[in-house]
Design a protein around this motif. Structure first.
Motif, mmCIF file in Angstrom:
data_model
loop_
_atom_site.group_PDB
_atom_site.id
_atom_site.type_symbol
_atom_site.label_atom_id
_atom_site.label_comp_id
_atom_site.label_asym_id
_atom_site.label_seq_id
_atom_site.Cartn_x
_atom_site.Cartn_y
_atom_site.Cartn_z
ATOM 1 N N ALA A 1 64.870 13.509 -65.487
ATOM 2 C CA ALA A 1 65.111 13.459 -66.864
ATOM 3 C C ALA A 1 64.113 15.171 -67.063
ATOM 4 O O ALA A 1 64.109 15.355 -66.607
ATOM 5 C CB ALA A 1 63.963 12.124 -67.409
ATOM 6 N N GLY A 2 63.870 15.292 -67.723
ATOM 7 C CA GLY A 2 63.735 16.639 -69.215
ATOM 8 C C GLY A 2 63.433 16.316 -70.372
ATOM 9 O O GLY A 2 64.145 16.038 -71.011
ATOM 10 N N VAL A 3 62.141 17.980 -70.472
ATOM 11 C CA VAL A 3 61.750 17.712 -71.415
ATOM 12 C C VAL A 3 62.172 19.475 -71.313
ATOM 13 O O VAL A 3 61.956 20.205 -71.043
ATOM 14 C CB VAL A 3 60.528 17.449 -71.603
ATOM 15 N N ARG A 4 61.519 19.708 -72.954
ATOM 16 C CA ARG A 4 62.098 21.229 -73.650
ATOM 17 C C ARG A 4 60.441 21.747 -73.900
ATOM 18 O O ARG A 4 59.399 20.919 -74.436
ATOM 19 C CB ARG A 4 62.378 21.294 -74.954
ATOM 20 N N LYS A 5 59.757 22.749 -73.413
ATOM 21 C CA LYS A 5 58.485 23.130 -73.316
ATOM 22 C C LYS A 5 57.939 23.250 -74.624
ATOM 23 O O LYS A 5 58.591 24.184 -75.258
ATOM 24 C CB LYS A 5 58.081 23.947 -71.741
ATOM 25 N N PHE A 6 57.100 23.062 -75.426
ATOM 26 C CA PHE A 6 55.961 23.136 -76.796
ATOM 27 C C PHE A 6 55.374 23.794 -76.458
ATOM 28 O O PHE A 6 54.789 23.273 -76.038
ATOM 29 C CB PHE A 6 56.105 22.130 -77.503
ATOM 30 N N ALA A 7 54.907 25.243 -76.538
ATOM 31 C CA ALA A 7 53.323 26.126 -76.037
ATOM 32 C C ALA A 7 52.866 26.157 -77.677
ATOM 33 O O ALA A 7 51.802 26.779 -77.643
ATOM 34 C CB ALA A 7 54.479 27.613 -75.893
ATOM 35 N N PRO B 1 51.822 33.032 -76.893
ATOM 36 C CA PRO B 1 53.176 33.162 -76.912
ATOM 37 C C PRO B 1 53.381 33.287 -75.258
ATOM 38 O O PRO B 1 53.762 34.065 -74.312
ATOM 39 C CB PRO B 1 52.777 35.513 -76.886
ATOM 40 N N ASP B 2 53.887 32.018 -74.881
ATOM 41 C CA ASP B 2 53.791 31.496 -73.335
ATOM 42 C C ASP B 2 55.195 32.384 -73.186
ATOM 43 O O ASP B 2 56.339 31.291 -73.670
ATOM 44 C CB ASP B 2 54.033 30.347 -73.341
ATOM 45 N N ILE B 3 55.379 32.782 -71.835
ATOM 46 C CA ILE B 3 56.767 32.732 -71.523
ATOM 47 C C ILE B 3 57.475 31.333 -71.050
ATOM 48 O O ILE B 3 59.335 31.907 -71.046
ATOM 49 C CB ILE B 3 57.148 34.112 -70.444
ATOM 50 N N THR B 4 57.115 30.613 -71.013
ATOM 51 C CA THR B 4 57.627 29.351 -70.596
ATOM 52 C C THR B 4 58.167 28.597 -72.054
ATOM 53 O O THR B 4 58.618 27.865 -71.532
ATOM 54 C CB THR B 4 56.569 28.597 -69.619
ATOM 55 N N ALA B 5 58.339 28.566 -72.728
ATOM 56 C CA ALA B 5 58.269 27.902 -74.300
ATOM 57 C C ALA B 5 59.430 27.535 -73.587
ATOM 58 O O ALA B 5 60.549 28.778 -74.100
ATOM 59 C CB ALA B 5 57.619 28.970 -75.761
ATOM 60 N N GLY B 6 59.821 27.078 -74.488
ATOM 61 C CA GLY B 6 61.267 26.191 -74.560
ATOM 62 C C GLY B 6 62.345 26.474 -73.357
ATOM 63 O O GLY B 6 63.519 26.015 -73.179
#
Length: 352
Positions: A64-70, A74-79
């Motif tokens: 399963a997967g999720v989309r990162k909400f930061a 200003p997080d480089i892993t956002a999205g």
């Protein structure tokens, strides 16, 4: 663009995202439930919810997967798409594996042993607690991050010996916008890695300018240089804690002179301008200044070389004494550079 009229939004750490994805994957594996949203427990005991982007099975593995909400950080892993694949094992234990985009530890000194996937202790605990709500059987958990290897190149991971991708991190599960906590933790981890490698002298710099100067002038290796941003207090306290007492502080006078004012977090939000003190020192030395400069760098640019070096020498000595008084260090060097990476002054022993 962030709307300045509304409160800044918080987001979720990579650890929270991995936990939510793991919960959805386990529900699919064990209960045949395709979840559109899951609840999970944060480290403080509160509950959060996260949307599930996809869930699928392949024989005895569920993913399963999720989309990162930061939030507004200003997080480089956002999205980034963060996914978890789970399968049962016969070992009655929970094991972690690094999938695509998740790094592996290759150097001692971090919180995780060499050879393990770069999943920090708090996310590991969250994952274990979540898994144990589903089953007491053994589980293999493999975490992956979309484009994680490329993202990691923009972080400290390569210098820390974390290869192949990003780290799964987070101590609270929540990303707070523009928090300096992440910078402080990175500084501490960098010092831990250096100490574990047997480094007996560290050069503390603010950023890339200082990094280049340290390499150029002192032939320093990457693990001997710690980028601290404005978190000098964090770095100095932790270096003392790790018994690294031979320290060189290298930066611009506009930052380091703030030490003499009692400020060891040099961000403009936390400390005043160093310019008035530099102007006062110049006048005490009978160095003529116009008073037109609005920055310390500008003041130095208008001085003849002889006066420039004389002023910098006094400032460096005062900065060194401020560090000695606060941290009780006996082997400390202060090196002042200008924006062109020229050395203005240096105190103490610069040798390794």
């Amino acid at each position: 663009m962030i709307d300045d009229t509304r409160p800044l939004r918080t987001g979720f750490t990579t650890g929270s995202c991995a936990t939510a994805a793991t919960a959805a994957a386990l529900d699919l594996l064990l209960n045949k439930q395709h979840r559109k949203q899951v609840d999970f427990i944060l480290p403080d005991g509160s509950t959060a919810a996260m949307d599930i982007i996809f869930s699928t099975t392949d024989n005895d593995i569920a993913t399963a997967g999720v989309r990162k909400f930061a939030g507004d950080d200003p997080d480089i892993t956002a999205g980034a798409l963060i996914s978890a694949s789970v399968r049962l094992n016969n070992l009655h234990d929970i094991r972690f594996f690094a999938g695509d985009g998740v790094g592996t530890i290759t150097r001692p000194g971090l919180q995780i042993p060499v050879g393990e996937p770069a999943i920090n202790p708090v996310p590991r605990r969250m994952l274990i607690e979540t898994a144990r709500k589903f089953t007491s059987r053994g589980i293999d958990i493999t975490l992956s991050v979309e484009n994680g290897k490329e993202l990691a190149a923009k972080t400290f991971n390569p210098r820390l010996g974390i290869v192949g991708g990003i780290s799964i991190i987070g101590t609270s599960g929540i990303v707070r916008p523009f928090s300096h906590e992440a910078i402080q933790e990175t500084v501490r981890i960098s010092i831990d890695v250096a100490a574990a490698a047997g480094v007996n002298k560290l050069i503390l710099v603010a950023g890339h300018y200082g990094m280049r100067a340290a390499k150029s002038f002192y032939n320093a290796a990457d693990n001997e240089i710690i980028e601290v941003s404005n978190e000098w207090d964090t770095a100095l306290i932790h270096a003392v804690k790790k018994n690294i007492t031979r320290l060189q502080i290298l930066s611009h006078p506009g930052k380091l002179v703030k030490f003499s004012l009692g400020y060891f977090n040099t961000h403009s939000k936390h400390s005043p301008s160093a310019l008035p003190l530099v102007q006062h020192t110049a006048r005490e030395l009978n160095i003529p200044i116009t008073g037109n400069s609005t920055t310390v760098e500008g003041l130095f640019q208008e001085l003849p070389e002889q006066d420039k070096f004389r002023l910098a020498g006094i400032l460096a000595a005062n900065i060194k004494q401020a560090v000695i008084d606060k941290y009780k260090l006996t082997s400390i060097t202060v090196t002042l550079i200008d924006m062109q990476n020229h050395i203005l002054a240096s105190t103490g022993d610069n040798s390794k």
